[in-house]
Design a protein around this motif. Structure first.
Motif, short mmCIF file in Angstrom:
data_model
loop_
_atom_site.label_atom_id
_atom_site.label_comp_id
_atom_site.label_asym_id
_atom_site.label_seq_id
_atom_site.Cartn_x
_atom_site.Cartn_y
_atom_site.Cartn_z
N THR A 102 29.78 29.92 32.65
CA THR A 102 30.58 30.92 33.35
C THR A 102 30.65 32.26 32.62
O THR A 102 30.98 33.28 33.23
N GLY A 103 30.37 32.26 31.32
CA GLY A 103 30.50 33.48 30.53
C GLY A 103 31.93 33.83 30.20
O GLY A 103 32.20 34.90 29.65
N LYS A 104 32.87 32.93 30.50
CA LYS A 104 34.29 33.20 30.25
C LYS A 104 34.75 32.57 28.94
O LYS A 104 34.20 31.56 28.48
N VAL A 105 35.78 33.17 28.35
CA VAL A 105 36.32 32.69 27.09
C VAL A 105 37.27 31.52 27.35
O VAL A 105 38.19 31.64 28.16
N VAL A 106 37.03 30.41 26.66
CA VAL A 106 37.87 29.22 26.84
C VAL A 106 38.68 28.89 25.59
O VAL A 106 39.60 28.06 25.64
N ALA A 107 38.34 29.51 24.45
CA ALA A 107 39.05 29.22 23.21
C ALA A 107 38.77 30.33 22.21
O ALA A 107 37.90 31.19 22.43
N VAL A 108 39.52 30.29 21.11
CA VAL A 108 39.29 31.20 19.99
C VAL A 108 39.04 30.34 18.76
O VAL A 108 39.82 29.45 18.43
N ASN A 109 37.91 30.57 18.11
CA ASN A 109 37.50 29.76 16.96
C ASN A 109 38.49 29.92 15.81
O ASN A 109 38.94 31.05 15.53
N ASN A 110 38.84 28.81 15.11
CA ASN A 110 39.81 29.03 14.03
C ASN A 110 39.68 28.17 12.78
O ASN A 110 40.15 28.59 11.72
N THR A 111 39.05 27.00 12.81
CA THR A 111 39.11 26.21 11.58
C THR A 111 38.04 25.12 11.57
O THR A 111 37.33 24.90 12.55
N GLY A 112 37.95 24.43 10.43
CA GLY A 112 37.03 23.31 10.29
C GLY A 112 37.34 22.54 9.03
O GLY A 112 37.90 23.07 8.07
N ASN A 113 36.98 21.26 9.04
CA ASN A 113 37.20 20.41 7.87
C ASN A 113 36.01 20.56 6.93
O ASN A 113 34.92 20.09 7.22
N GLU A 114 36.22 21.21 5.80
CA GLU A 114 35.13 21.59 4.91
C GLU A 114 34.68 20.48 3.97
O GLU A 114 33.49 20.33 3.69
#
Length: 283
Positions: free
Chosen positions: A211-223
Motif C-alpha cells: 500500500t505504501g502506507k506507514v504501519v509502524a515506527v521502528n524503535n528497538t531490537g534485542n542485541e
C-alpha cells in the motif's frame, strides 16, 4: 532501543561499513509484487535518528507538516516512564530526502506536538512548513499513516533516513507487551529476521510494501540475548511468560496516532477514538 547515535565520528565510521544509499538489506524470502515502489522519498534524517514526513487522511495541503520519529530520539533525552510531552517549543532540524536518499532541504520544527515512551515509542514534530510547500518546492509527498492495525505476514520496508538505507522483511507477529529496561510498549510489531536494523534506524517509518502506507515506527531490537534490559527487550504475553528473541527487531504501531490528529493537523488527545497516553494531571 535501536539507540540514537552520538557524535559524527561514529556516524562516519558506521556509514563506511554499510551499503550504498537506498539499497535494501537482503530479505529472507521473496516479497510479493509491490503495488507502490517503496523508496526513501519523504523520509528525513535527524542528527541521531531517522524519521519521516507523515500525514493522516484528513490532513490538508495548507496544514503544517508533521514529522514522525521515536520518543527516545527527542533532543531533550528519553522521556521517563509515564511522561507525555505535548506542545513543547522546538527548533529541531531535519534533512528531507528524495527517493534515492539525496538531500533536498532542511526542514525545521516549530514544536514537539507529542512524544512519549509509555505504551508506545513515538514523537511527532510540527514543522514551520506546510505539505503544499514541501510538494511544490521539492516534489515530495508526505507518507500516509494507515488507519488500521497491520496484519501478520505483510511484507514491509523499514526506510532509514539516517543511513539512507531500506531494510526489507515481513511482519512476523506481535508482542502483547515489549519490555526494555524501565519502559513497556503495547502490541509491538515483531519483524522477521531479515530486518537487521541498527543504531540510527530509530524512528524510521515501517512501510507496507503493498500500500505504501506507514504501519509502524521502528524503535528497538534485542542485541545480545539479554532479558528485558536496555537494548535487549523481551516479550511478555498475557500470562506473564517472558520470551527473549536475540537478533530480532521491533516497531510500534502508528494507526493509534490517526484518531488523535484533528483539524489543522493539531494533536488532540481528547478526540473520539484517541487512545494514546495523556499527560498526568498537574503536568
Amino acid at each position: 532501543m535501536n539507540k540514537p547515535l552520538v557524535g559524527t565520528g561514529l556516524a562516519v565510521l558506521l556509514c563506511a561499513a554499510t551499503a550504498a544509499p537506498a539499497t535494501a538489506a537482503g530479505a529472507e524470502r521473496a516479497a510479493p509484487p509491490s503495488v507502490k515502489a517503496v523508496d526513501l522519498a519523504g523520509t528525513v534524517a535527524l542528527d541521531n535518528c531517522s524519521g519521516s514526513v507523515v500525514r493522516v487522511p484528513g490532513s490538508q495541503p495548507g496544514d503544517p507538516a508533521l514529522v514522525l520519529s521515536n520518543g527516545h530520539c527527542l533532543e531533550s533525552g528519553f522521556p521517563a516512564p509515564g511522561e507525555v510531552v505535548v506542545d513543547k517549543p522546538s527548533t529541531r532540524r531535519f534533512t528531507l530526502l528524495n527517493a534515492s536518499g539525496g538531500s533536498l532541504a532542511t526542514l525545521r520544527a516549530s514544536k514537539i506536538a507529542y512524544a512519549t515512551m509509555t505504551d508506545t515509542d513515538m514523537s511527532v514534530y510540527e514543522l514551520t512548513t506546510t505539505y503544499r510547500d514541501i510538494e511544490t518546492k521539492y516534489g515530495i509527498k508526505a507518507l500516509e499513516l494507515n488507519t488500521a492495525r497491520p496484519a501478520q505476514g505483510r511484507a514491509v520496508t523499514v526506510a532509514s533516513g539516517f543511513w539512507k538505507k531500506l531494510y526489507k522483511c515481513g511482519i512476523d507477529g506481535f508482542a502483547y507487551r515489549l519490555k526494555e529496561g524501565s519502559w513497556t510498549w503495547k502490541d509491538s510489531v515483531r519483524y522477521t529476521s531479515a530486518c537487521k536494523t541498527i543504531g540510527g534506524t530509530s524512528g524510521a517509518p515501517v512501510i507496507d510494501d503493498a500500500t505504501g502506507k506507514v504501519v509502524a515506527v521502528n524503535n528497538t531490537g534485542n542485541e545480545r540475548g539479554g532479558r528485558c534490559t536496555d537494548n535487549n527487550p523481551c516479550e511478555v504475553d498475557e500470562s506473564g511468560r517472558v520470551t527473549v528473541r536475540e537478533g530480532i527487531n521491533y516497531g510500534q504501531q502508528t494507526y493509534t496516532l490517526v484518531p488523535c490528529v484533528g483539524t489543522g493537523n493539531k494533536i488532540d488527545l481528547g478526540r473520539a477514538g484517541c487512545t494514546l497516553p495523556k499527560p498526568a494531571r498537574g503536568r
